[in-house]
Design a protein around this motif. Structure first.
Motif, PDB file in Angstrom:
ATOM      1  N   LEU A   1       1.176  14.979 -40.087  1.00  0.00           N
ATOM      2  CA  LEU A   1      -0.155  14.687 -39.537  1.00  0.00           C
ATOM      3  C   LEU A   1      -0.084  13.966 -38.200  1.00  0.00           C
ATOM      4  O   LEU A   1      -1.066  13.949 -37.448  1.00  0.00           O
ATOM      5  N   VAL A   2       1.054  13.364 -37.919  1.00  0.00           N
ATOM      6  CA  VAL A   2       1.231  12.720 -36.604  1.00  0.00           C
ATOM      7  C   VAL A   2       1.046  13.742 -35.496  1.00  0.00           C
ATOM      8  O   VAL A   2       0.545  13.427 -34.420  1.00  0.00           O
TER       9      VAL A   2
ATOM     10  N   GLY B   1      -3.450  -0.171 -31.235  1.00  0.00           N
ATOM     11  CA  GLY B   1      -3.703  -1.560 -31.606  1.00  0.00           C
ATOM     12  C   GLY B   1      -4.507  -1.687 -32.882  1.00  0.00           C
ATOM     13  O   GLY B   1      -4.176  -2.479 -33.771  1.00  0.00           O
ATOM     14  N   THR B   2      -5.581  -0.919 -32.989  1.00  0.00           N
ATOM     15  CA  THR B   2      -6.396  -0.985 -34.207  1.00  0.00           C
ATOM     16  C   THR B   2      -5.640  -0.424 -35.412  1.00  0.00           C
ATOM     17  O   THR B   2      -5.820  -0.888 -36.535  1.00  0.00           O
ATOM     18  N   TYR B   3      -4.782   0.586 -35.167  1.00  0.00           N
ATOM     19  CA  TYR B   3      -3.991   1.140 -36.269  1.00  0.00           C
ATOM     20  C   TYR B   3      -2.981   0.114 -36.777  1.00  0.00           C
ATOM     21  O   TYR B   3      -2.730   0.003 -37.980  1.00  0.00           O
ATOM     22  N   ALA B   4      -2.405  -0.646 -35.838  1.00  0.00           N
ATOM     23  CA  ALA B   4      -1.375  -1.616 -36.215  1.00  0.00           C
ATOM     24  C   ALA B   4      -1.919  -2.720 -37.107  1.00  0.00           C
ATOM     25  O   ALA B   4      -1.155  -3.381 -37.820  1.00  0.00           O
ATOM     26  N   VAL B   5      -3.237  -2.925 -37.089  1.00  0.00           N
ATOM     27  CA  VAL B   5      -3.835  -3.968 -37.916  1.00  0.00           C
ATOM     28  C   VAL B   5      -3.640  -3.677 -39.399  1.00  0.00           C
ATOM     29  O   VAL B   5      -3.414  -4.579 -40.208  1.00  0.00           O
TER      30      VAL B   5
ATOM     31  N   ALA C   1       5.479   4.352 -38.508  1.00  0.00           N
ATOM     32  CA  ALA C   1       5.131   5.620 -39.157  1.00  0.00           C
ATOM     33  C   ALA C   1       4.741   6.686 -38.132  1.00  0.00           C
ATOM     34  O   ALA C   1       4.795   7.881 -38.429  1.00  0.00           O
ATOM     35  N   LEU C   2       4.356   6.237 -36.940  1.00  0.00           N
ATOM     36  CA  LEU C   2       3.962   7.189 -35.892  1.00  0.00           C
ATOM     37  C   LEU C   2       5.153   7.674 -35.083  1.00  0.00           C
ATOM     38  O   LEU C   2       4.998   8.571 -34.256  1.00  0.00           O
ATOM     39  N   TRP C   3       6.308   7.070 -35.297  1.00  0.00           N
ATOM     40  CA  TRP C   3       7.480   7.460 -34.522  1.00  0.00           C
ATOM     41  C   TRP C   3       8.193   8.614 -35.234  1.00  0.00           C
ATOM     42  O   TRP C   3       9.025   8.409 -36.102  1.00  0.00           O
ATOM     43  N   VAL C   4       7.811   9.819 -34.807  1.00  0.00           N
ATOM     44  CA  VAL C   4       8.436  11.035 -35.329  1.00  0.00           C
ATOM     45  C   VAL C   4       8.893  11.824 -34.107  1.00  0.00           C
ATOM     46  O   VAL C   4       8.145  12.663 -33.571  1.00  0.00           O
ATOM     47  N   PRO C   5      10.092  11.573 -33.608  1.00  0.00           N
ATOM     48  CA  PRO C   5      10.540  12.148 -32.331  1.00  0.00           C
ATOM     49  C   PRO C   5      10.390  13.662 -32.242  1.00  0.00           C
ATOM     50  O   PRO C   5      10.033  14.190 -31.176  1.00  0.00           O
ATOM     51  N   THR C   6      10.668  14.358 -33.343  1.00  0.00           N
ATOM     52  CA  THR C   6      10.585  15.820 -33.280  1.00  0.00           C
ATOM     53  C   THR C   6       9.165  16.292 -32.991  1.00  0.00           C
ATOM     54  O   THR C   6       8.963  17.324 -32.333  1.00  0.00           O
ATOM     55  N   GLU C   7       8.159  15.555 -33.490  1.00  0.00           N
ATOM     56  CA  GLU C   7       6.764  15.908 -33.220  1.00  0.00           C
ATOM     57  C   GLU C   7       6.457  15.758 -31.727  1.00  0.00           C
ATOM     58  O   GLU C   7       5.805  16.622 -31.120  1.00  0.00           O
ATOM     59  N   TYR C   8       6.931  14.672 -31.146  1.00  0.00           N
ATOM     60  CA  TYR C   8       6.715  14.435 -29.717  1.00  0.00           C
ATOM     61  C   TYR C   8       7.379  15.531 -28.884  1.00  0.00           C
ATOM     62  O   TYR C   8       6.779  16.074 -27.948  1.00  0.00           O
ATOM     63  N   ILE C   9       8.617  15.827 -29.225  1.00  0.00           N
ATOM     64  CA  ILE C   9       9.359  16.844 -28.466  1.00  0.00           C
ATOM     65  C   ILE C   9       8.664  18.196 -28.565  1.00  0.00           C
ATOM     66  O   ILE C   9       8.526  18.922 -27.567  1.00  0.00           O
TER      67      ILE C   9
ATOM     68  N   VAL D   1       8.810  10.199 -50.807  1.00  0.00           N
ATOM     69  CA  VAL D   1       9.428  11.003 -49.754  1.00  0.00           C
ATOM     70  C   VAL D   1       8.439  12.032 -49.224  1.00  0.00           C
ATOM     71  O   VAL D   1       8.301  12.242 -48.011  1.00  0.00           O
ATOM     72  N   LEU D   2       7.726  12.690 -50.178  1.00  0.00           N
ATOM     73  CA  LEU D   2       6.732  13.692 -49.772  1.00  0.00           C
ATOM     74  C   LEU D   2       5.616  13.054 -48.951  1.00  0.00           C
ATOM     75  O   LEU D   2       5.140  13.637 -47.978  1.00  0.00           O
ATOM     76  N   GLY D   3       5.204  11.858 -49.348  1.00  0.00           N
ATOM     77  CA  GLY D   3       4.148  11.168 -48.608  1.00  0.00           C
ATOM     78  C   GLY D   3       4.560  10.878 -47.184  1.00  0.00           C
ATOM     79  O   GLY D   3       3.774  11.033 -46.241  1.00  0.00           O
ATOM     80  N   LYS D   4       5.811  10.457 -46.997  1.00  0.00           N
ATOM     81  CA  LYS D   4       6.315  10.187 -45.651  1.00  0.00           C
ATOM     82  C   LYS D   4       6.370  11.468 -44.832  1.00  0.00           C
ATOM     83  O   LYS D   4       6.034  11.476 -43.638  1.00  0.00           O
ATOM     84  N   MET D   5       6.763  12.576 -45.474  1.00  0.00           N
ATOM     85  CA  MET D   5       6.857  13.850 -44.763  1.00  0.00           C
ATOM     86  C   MET D   5       5.472  14.362 -44.368  1.00  0.00           C
ATOM     87  O   MET D   5       5.282  14.869 -43.263  1.00  0.00           O
TER      88      MET D   5
END
Length: 283
Positions: A205-206, A16-20, A26-34, A196-200
């Motif tokens: 970091l996620v 919630g505080t991050y969404a502000v 940006a936190l949805w990185v499925p491969t990281e979760y898996i 692109v690099l920034g997104k990667m």
């Protein structure tokens, strides 16, 4: 219930505080979760034997159940112990042989279904009553045997909490592993545009974020809940031990159950008057 409420608060405070000031996408990185889930499950399986794994899986649903160990439960246990000892005092030790050998059909024990549902506690009580019926006992030796059995049971009961705690301690490291893997991927794409690099890099970091959040926000509370369940479930053995030893040392049933009442947690302990009234109502 409180575990779920705590989870909601944790998610609201973190996401919630991050969404502000950021995008949750940006936190949805499925491969990281898996990767983190897979590493966590792998560490759990690799670090424990079949008994620990089976016991931990069986213990996890109990954290969503309320504790049966309350004042009403212990009042019933003390009343039951009083009835048994009063019968022994009136009719002799051999009079309870049927109650010991067939707890489910016992006229006394069957009146207390909450107690008989705990088969470990029933076995503990019946085993030591059987020893009392069997012959002359040395109270000091029996006390030592009780302590050893309680310690063994306590150690076994703590296994799921220890397992979950160790898994929780490892999850932040797994998050770092996933983050490093992401950084390695970034290093192989240094020719890409900065956006692109920034997104990667953000995606990498996620992994660290997830490892820390899952460990301290989700796994650690489960270990704490399991630990509390064990402590609550161990008090009944101390209660029965105090009552039986007092009886073996010659105290009357009314006094023996008072020994057991005194060892209970203050929040679960019936008062002297409440216990006396409950015993009278059972006669």
């Amino acid at each position: 219930m409180f575990l779920i409420i705590g989870y909601v608060i944790i998610l609201a405070a973190s996401l919630g505080t991050y969404a502000v000031h950021g995008s949750l996408a940006a936190l949805w990185v499925p491969t990281e979760y898996i990767a983190i889930v897979g590493l966590t499950i792998g560490g759990f399986v690799a670090g424990n034997g079949p008994k620990a794994i089976k016991g931990t899986i069986a213990a996890l649903p109990t954290i969503f159940k309320g504790s049966p160990y309350n004042k009403a439960f212990y009042t019933d246990v003390l009343c039951m112990l009083y009835e048994i000892l009063a019968k022994v005092r009136k009719e002799g030790l051999m009079s309870i042989e049927g109650d010991i050998e067939n707890p489910e059909g016992s006229p006394i024990l069957s009146k207390y279904p909450a107690f008989t549902a705990d088969h470990h506690a029933v076995d503990f009580l019946c085993d030591y009553l059987r020893m009392m019926v069997g012959g002359n006992l040395n109270a000091f030796e029996i006390e030592n045997l009780m302590d050893i059995e309680m310690e063994t049971h306590h150690h076994e009961a703590h296994t799921p909490a220890h397992v979950v705690s160790k898994v929780g301690d490892a999850v932040p490291a797994f998050g770092i592993v996933v983050a490093v893997m992401g950084v390695v991927n970034v290093m192989g794409s240094v020719g890409q545009p900065p956006a692109v690099l920034g997104k990667m890099i953000g995606g990498a970091l996620v992994g660290t974020f997830l490892g820390i959040l899952i460990s301290y926000g989700f796994v650690a509370p489960v270990a704490g809940q399991l630990e509390q369940k064990v402590e609550e479930g161990g008090k009944i053995y101390q209660c029965m031990k105090a009552v039986l030893l007092a009886s073996m040392n010659g105290y009357a049933p009314q006094v023996a159950v008072e020994f057991g009442r005194k060892v209970l947690f203050s929040t679960d302990r019936p008062s002297f008057a409440e216990l006396e009234e409950a015993i009278k109502s059972k006669k």
